[in-house]
Design an enzyme around this catalytic site. Structure first.
Site, mmCIF file in Angstrom:
data_model
loop_
_atom_site.group_PDB
_atom_site.id
_atom_site.type_symbol
_atom_site.label_atom_id
_atom_site.label_comp_id
_atom_site.label_asym_id
_atom_site.label_seq_id
_atom_site.Cartn_x
_atom_site.Cartn_y
_atom_site.Cartn_z
ATOM 1 N N GLY A 92 2.367 -1.221 19.204
ATOM 2 C CA GLY A 92 2.575 -2.648 18.948
ATOM 3 C C GLY A 92 1.735 -3.197 17.807
ATOM 4 O O GLY A 92 1.797 -4.401 17.504
ATOM 5 N N THR B 211 1.297 -0.633 4.339
ATOM 6 C CA THR B 211 2.581 -0.477 3.638
ATOM 7 C C THR B 211 2.496 -1.139 2.254
ATOM 8 O O THR B 211 1.532 -1.862 1.953
ATOM 9 C CB THR B 211 3.716 -1.171 4.430
ATOM 10 O OG1 THR B 211 3.449 -2.578 4.447
ATOM 11 C CG2 THR B 211 3.831 -0.658 5.858
ATOM 12 N N GLY C 273 19.309 19.286 -10.679
ATOM 13 C CA GLY C 273 20.728 19.330 -10.297
ATOM 14 C C GLY C 273 20.883 19.758 -8.846
ATOM 15 O O GLY C 273 20.030 19.428 -8.008
ATOM 16 N N GLU D 108 -1.659 3.775 5.774
ATOM 17 C CA GLU D 108 -2.852 3.072 5.239
ATOM 18 C C GLU D 108 -2.460 1.758 4.557
ATOM 19 O O GLU D 108 -3.008 1.381 3.522
ATOM 20 C CB GLU D 108 -3.650 3.991 4.317
ATOM 21 C CG GLU D 108 -4.225 5.156 5.117
ATOM 22 C CD GLU D 108 -5.422 5.808 4.477
ATOM 23 O OE1 GLU D 108 -6.178 5.134 3.772
ATOM 24 O OE2 GLU D 108 -5.620 7.016 4.725
ATOM 25 N N TRP E 47 0.663 7.591 15.960
ATOM 26 C CA TRP E 47 0.671 7.980 14.538
ATOM 27 C C TRP E 47 -0.659 8.561 14.072
ATOM 28 O O TRP E 47 -1.041 8.324 12.924
ATOM 29 C CB TRP E 47 0.978 6.792 13.622
ATOM 30 C CG TRP E 47 2.141 5.949 13.950
ATOM 31 C CD1 TRP E 47 2.126 4.620 14.265
ATOM 32 C CD2 TRP E 47 3.518 6.341 13.963
ATOM 33 N NE1 TRP E 47 3.397 4.163 14.475
ATOM 34 C CE2 TRP E 47 4.270 5.204 14.299
ATOM 35 C CE3 TRP E 47 4.178 7.543 13.722
ATOM 36 C CZ2 TRP E 47 5.647 5.236 14.403
ATOM 37 C CZ3 TRP E 47 5.553 7.565 13.833
ATOM 38 C CH2 TRP E 47 6.270 6.427 14.159
ATOM 39 N N ILE E 48 -1.375 9.263 14.905
ATOM 40 C CA ILE E 48 -2.717 9.666 14.482
ATOM 41 C C ILE E 48 -2.686 11.015 13.743
ATOM 42 O O ILE E 48 -2.428 12.070 14.328
ATOM 43 C CB ILE E 48 -3.688 9.676 15.689
ATOM 44 C CG1 ILE E 48 -3.609 8.302 16.411
ATOM 45 C CG2 ILE E 48 -5.111 9.997 15.240
ATOM 46 C CD1 ILE E 48 -3.723 7.065 15.493
ATOM 47 N N LEU F 177 -6.486 4.050 14.695
ATOM 48 C CA LEU F 177 -6.414 2.589 14.716
ATOM 49 C C LEU F 177 -5.057 2.126 15.242
ATOM 50 O O LEU F 177 -4.988 1.288 16.153
ATOM 51 C CB LEU F 177 -6.649 2.059 13.283
ATOM 52 C CG LEU F 177 -6.542 0.551 13.063
ATOM 53 C CD1 LEU F 177 -7.646 -0.189 13.815
ATOM 54 C CD2 LEU F 177 -6.637 0.209 11.560
ATOM 55 N N ARG G 277 -7.345 3.984 0.801
ATOM 56 C CA ARG G 277 -6.150 3.690 -0.008
ATOM 57 C C ARG G 277 -6.222 4.308 -1.394
ATOM 58 O O ARG G 277 -5.201 4.703 -1.957
ATOM 59 C CB ARG G 277 -6.004 2.173 -0.163
ATOM 60 C CG ARG G 277 -5.379 1.591 1.043
ATOM 61 C CD ARG G 277 -5.482 0.114 1.132
ATOM 62 N NE ARG G 277 -5.029 -0.245 2.472
ATOM 63 C CZ ARG G 277 -5.192 -1.419 3.029
ATOM 64 N NH1 ARG G 277 -5.780 -2.384 2.361
ATOM 65 N NH2 ARG G 277 -4.742 -1.646 4.245
ATOM 66 N N TYR H 49 -9.986 -10.400 17.357
ATOM 67 C CA TYR H 49 -10.389 -9.271 16.503
ATOM 68 C C TYR H 49 -11.897 -9.057 16.520
ATOM 69 O O TYR H 49 -12.389 -7.976 16.221
ATOM 70 C CB TYR H 49 -9.852 -9.449 15.077
ATOM 71 C CG TYR H 49 -10.582 -10.469 14.238
ATOM 72 C CD1 TYR H 49 -11.648 -10.095 13.449
ATOM 73 C CD2 TYR H 49 -10.192 -11.826 14.245
ATOM 74 C CE1 TYR H 49 -12.326 -11.022 12.672
ATOM 75 C CE2 TYR H 49 -10.865 -12.756 13.480
ATOM 76 C CZ TYR H 49 -11.933 -12.362 12.702
ATOM 77 O OH TYR H 49 -12.612 -13.289 11.947
HETATM 78 C C1 LIG Z 1 2.850 10.088 9.043
HETATM 79 C C2 LIG Z 1 1.991 8.936 9.475
HETATM 80 C C3 LIG Z 1 0.623 9.124 9.581
HETATM 81 C C4 LIG Z 1 -0.186 8.066 10.019
HETATM 82 N N1 LIG Z 1 -1.532 8.296 10.210
HETATM 83 C C5 LIG Z 1 -2.271 7.324 10.810
HETATM 84 C C6 LIG Z 1 -3.621 7.608 11.208
HETATM 85 O O1 LIG Z 1 -4.160 8.695 10.974
HETATM 86 N N2 LIG Z 1 -4.320 6.647 11.849
HETATM 87 C C7 LIG Z 1 -3.769 5.414 12.121
HETATM 88 O O2 LIG Z 1 -4.466 4.584 12.707
HETATM 89 N N3 LIG Z 1 -2.491 5.117 11.752
HETATM 90 C C8 LIG Z 1 -1.733 6.041 11.114
HETATM 91 N N4 LIG Z 1 -0.436 5.779 10.768
HETATM 92 C C9 LIG Z 1 0.125 4.459 11.046
HETATM 93 C C10 LIG Z 1 0.435 3.677 9.794
HETATM 94 O O3 LIG Z 1 -0.762 3.212 9.218
HETATM 95 C C11 LIG Z 1 1.421 2.551 10.165
HETATM 96 O O4 LIG Z 1 2.660 3.182 10.408
HETATM 97 C C12 LIG Z 1 1.527 1.527 9.072
HETATM 98 O O5 LIG Z 1 0.360 0.769 8.963
HETATM 99 C C13 LIG Z 1 2.718 0.573 9.297
HETATM 100 O O6 LIG Z 1 2.721 0.080 10.605
HETATM 101 P P1 LIG Z 1 4.076 0.123 11.465
HETATM 102 O O7 LIG Z 1 4.591 1.527 11.416
HETATM 103 O O8 LIG Z 1 3.802 -0.454 12.795
HETATM 104 O O9 LIG Z 1 5.090 -0.786 10.670
HETATM 105 P P2 LIG Z 1 5.199 -2.425 10.786
HETATM 106 O O10 LIG Z 1 3.864 -2.992 10.698
HETATM 107 O O11 LIG Z 1 6.035 -2.731 11.980
HETATM 108 O O12 LIG Z 1 6.017 -2.723 9.495
HETATM 109 C C14 LIG Z 1 7.456 -2.650 9.411
HETATM 110 C C15 LIG Z 1 7.886 -3.263 8.070
HETATM 111 O O13 LIG Z 1 7.521 -4.664 8.064
HETATM 112 C C16 LIG Z 1 6.765 -4.968 6.918
HETATM 113 N N5 LIG Z 1 5.758 -5.990 7.236
HETATM 114 C C17 LIG Z 1 4.945 -6.059 8.321
HETATM 115 N N6 LIG Z 1 4.147 -7.124 8.255
HETATM 116 C C18 LIG Z 1 4.428 -7.748 7.089
HETATM 117 C C19 LIG Z 1 3.942 -8.923 6.449
HETATM 118 N N7 LIG Z 1 2.966 -9.653 6.957
HETATM 119 N N8 LIG Z 1 4.488 -9.275 5.261
HETATM 120 C C20 LIG Z 1 5.492 -8.530 4.704
HETATM 121 N N9 LIG Z 1 5.980 -7.417 5.259
HETATM 122 C C21 LIG Z 1 5.474 -7.031 6.445
HETATM 123 C C22 LIG Z 1 6.109 -3.646 6.512
HETATM 124 O O14 LIG Z 1 5.770 -3.650 5.133
HETATM 125 C C23 LIG Z 1 7.167 -2.641 6.877
HETATM 126 O O15 LIG Z 1 8.087 -2.491 5.814
HETATM 127 C C24 LIG Z 1 0.388 6.804 10.296
HETATM 128 C C25 LIG Z 1 1.764 6.621 10.163
HETATM 129 C C26 LIG Z 1 2.571 7.676 9.777
HETATM 130 C C27 LIG Z 1 4.058 7.440 9.700
#
Ligand SMILES: Cc1cc2nc3c(=O)[nH]c(=O)nc-3n(C[C@H](O)[C@H](O)[C@H](O)COP(=O)(O)OP(=O)(O)OC[C@H]3O[C@@H](n4cnc5c(N)ncnc54)[C@H](O)[C@@H]3O)c2cc1C
Length: 380
Positions: free
Chosen positions: A130, A366, A340, A364, A157-158, A126, A244, A179
């Site tokens: 961006g 934040t 420790g 899944e 990030w898959i 997903l 989740r 969407y």
């Molecule tokens: C190890 C790993 C495995 C993953 N596996 C998968 C996968 O298998 N498939 C897949 O599709 N994705 C996967 N992901 C992606 C993951 O779901 C995203 O990294 C996650 O949803 C956060 O998106 P972002 O990294 O773009 O952070 P951003 O969305 O840019 O967020 C950055 C910060 O801003 C905060 N923030 C953003 N919007 C808001 C809001 N509206 N209100 C308050 N705070 C906000 C967030 O909480 C966060 O602290 C994976 C990521 C990692 C690191």
């Protein structure tokens, strides 16, 4: 019996089998897999052989015909030993298999479920560079061309993509509709125009690969749309709501592992002439860790049992994931402190669990995204 943590005979047997497997077969591989950031091939094979990659897949397709709660038990037990192996079992069962079981046509189920139960790792694609929290801002497009769609874009990030042979992948088939254009496609690794790109070098869950996907006029047959065209957003939301709960289970297992190591060390390590477990400061830390862990487990089990009962669970799932991830980070951190100086070294397993805990608050959805879900239910 209504106690959430009371397991019936079948659940107890299942949990004990997975626990033994995790300790005996996964345990010895953990450090090497983490250091090499590679998932052991033989272990992957064993996970399939034991039926742990097809827990909810109906028996007619070669799966175990189990339920979601069993997935949670398996993920918890495996993650107590290795949260990376937890990711592999988690994504396969609670997201990929789950999506096909729920939205797949009979032909799609017949084609893919037997493979997912027996040999093929599945990934869920997903996120993009961006579009993370704002997942539906994804920019991968899908254009119909006769009996196929041409997909173009990049996924980021898959999880488990390095090993995966199959992908539930989201693209927008009608960007003008926003969407409501998002569509879920079933993509096989050898489809023309599909490529797995760079693998990330990560802080934690290192043995679970995390890769970029590149779609360059990737050809997907029309019959590989999962559910309806334009309804991918619904599939994404609903699978993640369930996923989740499983991340909550992963974090609960991780914390159980960390607590177990801390208790053992506190009994063994002597300072001031006695085991550090005899100091009230250490005892209180361990007691607080155990209490918060139990609270997280109750949230996770409740959400899972609600889901299996067909009752509403979205708010409970968000709470379980939010709380369990927070708790795991705290418990793993305390476990390092109780060790420790040696807690910081790679000679003891808590250092890795501490690193592995961080991802719980990110993927899944934040922590903030879970809070948004909870607040929306509270406030409308
Ligand atoms: C190890 C790993 C495995 C993953 N596996 C998968 C996968 O298998 N498939 C897949 O599709 N994705 C996967 N992901 C992606 C993951 O779901 C995203 O990294 C996650 O949803 C956060 O998106 P972002 O990294 O773009 O952070 P951003 O969305 O840019 O967020 C950055 C910060 O801003 C905060 N923030 C953003 N919007 C808001 C809001 N509206 N209100 C308050 N705070 C906000 C967030 O909480 C966060 O602290 C994976 C990521 C990692 C690191």
């Amino acid at each position: 019996m209504t106690a959430l943590t009371h397991l019936n005979e079948e659940e107890t047997l299942f949990r004990d089998t997975v626990r033994r497997f995790a300790r005996e077969e996964i345990g010895p591989l953990v450090r090497a897999m983490d250091e090499a950031a590679v998932f052991d091939k033989k272990l992957l094979h064993q996970l399939f052989e034991l039926g742990l990659m097809g827990i909810e897949i109906p028996e007619q397709y070669g799966g175990q015909g189990g339920n979601f709660f069993q997935c949670v038990l398996a993920i918890e037990e495996i993650s107590a030993v290795d949260p990376s192996a937890g990711v592999v079992v988690d994504v396969q069962n609670t997201i990929v298999n789950n999506a096909i079981i729920r939205w797949g046509s009979d032909a799609q189920k017949a084609r893919y479920l037997p493979r997912l139960a027996a040999t093929t790792v599945g990934s869920y694609a997903l996120s993009e560079a961006g579009s993370g929290s704002d997942a539906f801002a994804l920019s991968t497009t899908a254009k119909q061309n006769g009996d196929r769609y041409l997909l173009n874009g990049r996924k980021l990030w898959i999880s488990n993509a390095a090993e995966a042979g199959f992908f539930v992948l989201f693209a927008n088939a009608d960007p003008a509709a926003g969407y409501r254009g998002i569509t879920a496609f079933l993509v096989e690794r050898d489809f023309a125009g599909f490529r797995v790109g760079k693998k990330e070098d990560k802080l934690g869950v290192r043995a679970s690969s995390t890769c970029e996907l590149i779609l360059d006029n990737c050809e997907v047959p029309v019959e590989n749309i999962l559910g309806e065209r334009g309804k991918g957003y619904k599939i994404a939301i609903e699978t993640l709501n369930e996923g989740r709960i499983a991340i909550g289970a992963q974090m609960t297992g991780l914390a159980q592992g960390a607590l177990g190591h801390a208790v053992k060390y506190a009994r063994e390590r002597k300072q001031f002439g006695k085991p550090i477990a005899e100091f009230q400061g250490v005892r209180f830390d361990l007691a607080r860790m155990a209490t918060e862990l139990e609270a997280a487990r109750l949230l996770v089990y409740n959400a899972a049992r609600l889901r299996d009962a067909g009752l509403p669970f979205v708010q409970e799932a968000a709470m379980a994931k939010y709380y369990a991830a927070d708790m795991a980070e705290k418990v793993a951190s305390k476990a390092v402190e109780i060790h420790g100086g040696v807690g910081i070294t790679k000679d003891y397993p808590v250092e890795k669990l501490y690193r592995d805990a961080k991802i719980g608050r990110i993927y899944e959805g934040t922590g903030n995204i879970q809070l948004l879900t909870i607040a929306k239910k509270l406030l409308g």
